[in-house]
Design a protein around this motif. Sequence first.
Motif, PDB file in Angstrom:
ATOM      1  N   ARG A 132       4.118  37.139  48.002  1.00  0.00           N
ATOM      2  CA  ARG A 132       4.799  36.113  48.817  1.00  0.00           C
ATOM      3  C   ARG A 132       4.659  34.737  48.159  1.00  0.00           C
ATOM      4  O   ARG A 132       5.586  33.936  48.166  1.00  0.00           O
ATOM      5  N   ARG A 133       3.490  34.473  47.585  1.00  0.00           N
ATOM      6  CA  ARG A 133       3.290  33.207  46.878  1.00  0.00           C
ATOM      7  C   ARG A 133       4.205  33.139  45.661  1.00  0.00           C
ATOM      8  O   ARG A 133       4.751  32.076  45.352  1.00  0.00           O
ATOM      9  N   CYS A 134       4.402  34.247  44.976  1.00  0.00           N
ATOM     10  CA  CYS A 134       5.333  34.280  43.848  1.00  0.00           C
ATOM     11  C   CYS A 134       6.737  33.899  44.297  1.00  0.00           C
ATOM     12  O   CYS A 134       7.433  33.134  43.610  1.00  0.00           O
ATOM     13  N   VAL A 135       7.157  34.414  45.440  1.00  0.00           N
ATOM     14  CA  VAL A 135       8.482  34.086  45.971  1.00  0.00           C
ATOM     15  C   VAL A 135       8.551  32.601  46.331  1.00  0.00           C
ATOM     16  O   VAL A 135       9.561  31.934  46.071  1.00  0.00           O
TER      17      VAL A 135
ATOM     18  N   GLU B  67      10.383  27.079  44.750  1.00  0.00           N
ATOM     19  CA  GLU B  67      10.093  25.735  44.236  1.00  0.00           C
ATOM     20  C   GLU B  67      10.844  25.492  42.930  1.00  0.00           C
ATOM     21  O   GLU B  67      11.407  24.412  42.721  1.00  0.00           O
ATOM     22  N   ALA B  68      10.833  26.484  42.058  1.00  0.00           N
ATOM     23  CA  ALA B  68      11.557  26.356  40.790  1.00  0.00           C
ATOM     24  C   ALA B  68      13.046  26.115  41.050  1.00  0.00           C
ATOM     25  O   ALA B  68      13.644  25.218  40.442  1.00  0.00           O
TER      26      ALA B  68
ATOM     27  N   GLY C 130       8.449  33.034  39.826  1.00  0.00           N
ATOM     28  CA  GLY C 130       7.100  32.540  40.060  1.00  0.00           C
ATOM     29  C   GLY C 130       6.097  33.652  39.850  1.00  0.00           C
ATOM     30  O   GLY C 130       6.404  34.823  40.087  1.00  0.00           O
ATOM     31  N   SER C 131       4.891  33.276  39.394  1.00  0.00           N
ATOM     32  CA  SER C 131       3.857  34.263  39.089  1.00  0.00           C
ATOM     33  C   SER C 131       2.479  33.741  39.471  1.00  0.00           C
ATOM     34  O   SER C 131       2.228  32.535  39.424  1.00  0.00           O
TER      35      SER C 131
ATOM     36  N   ASN D  61       8.912  29.059  36.817  1.00  0.00           N
ATOM     37  CA  ASN D  61       9.782  28.816  35.671  1.00  0.00           C
ATOM     38  C   ASN D  61       9.940  27.325  35.436  1.00  0.00           C
ATOM     39  O   ASN D  61      10.050  26.537  36.391  1.00  0.00           O
ATOM     40  N   ARG D  62       9.958  26.947  34.163  1.00  0.00           N
ATOM     41  CA  ARG D  62      10.137  25.547  33.765  1.00  0.00           C
ATOM     42  C   ARG D  62      11.076  25.461  32.560  1.00  0.00           C
ATOM     43  O   ARG D  62      10.821  24.730  31.618  1.00  0.00           O
ATOM     44  N   VAL D  63      12.154  26.229  32.612  1.00  0.00           N
ATOM     45  CA  VAL D  63      13.076  26.308  31.479  1.00  0.00           C
ATOM     46  C   VAL D  63      14.221  25.302  31.559  1.00  0.00           C
ATOM     47  O   VAL D  63      14.973  25.152  30.596  1.00  0.00           O
TER      48      VAL D  63
END
Length: 158
Positions: free
Chosen positions: A11-14, A19-20, A29-30, A45-47
Amino acid sequence: MVKESELRYLRRCVELAGEALRDGDEPFGSVLVAADGTVLAEDRNRVAGGDHTRHPEFELARWSAAHLTPGERAGATVYTSGEHCPMCAAAHAWVGLGRIVYVASSAQMSGWLTELGAPQPPVRPLPVQDIAPGVAVEGPVPELLDQVRELHRRRLLS
């Protein structure tokens, strides 16, 4: 099968993927979790700035190499909103991280791109085990799949 207690990490990954997306990035998110359940690090992600190697899974692999012993890395789990791409799967294996648990598979995400008429990524979306056969992998996780699909739909239709 993913344990109920592990869903909180996913859930935190989602959340991180959301946020990304809000910051104009691709929704991934990971979270890196130690063998005892302690959250060690997280990223998204920061691409958007143009460096397409800024995937959260790659960043967590680099972080773990700098901060954890080989034994700690082997006992850790990377939870992630989407299955690792080949670059991230290789980094994961090279630093000796343990298990991967993902919400959406590369095949599912590729299918979403096709459904929405979006171009495929420049790197073939291979399953983690095709790149890193020694890594234990679990996924997809149906309980959160619709949420991840919606984030990708919003990105592609914006």
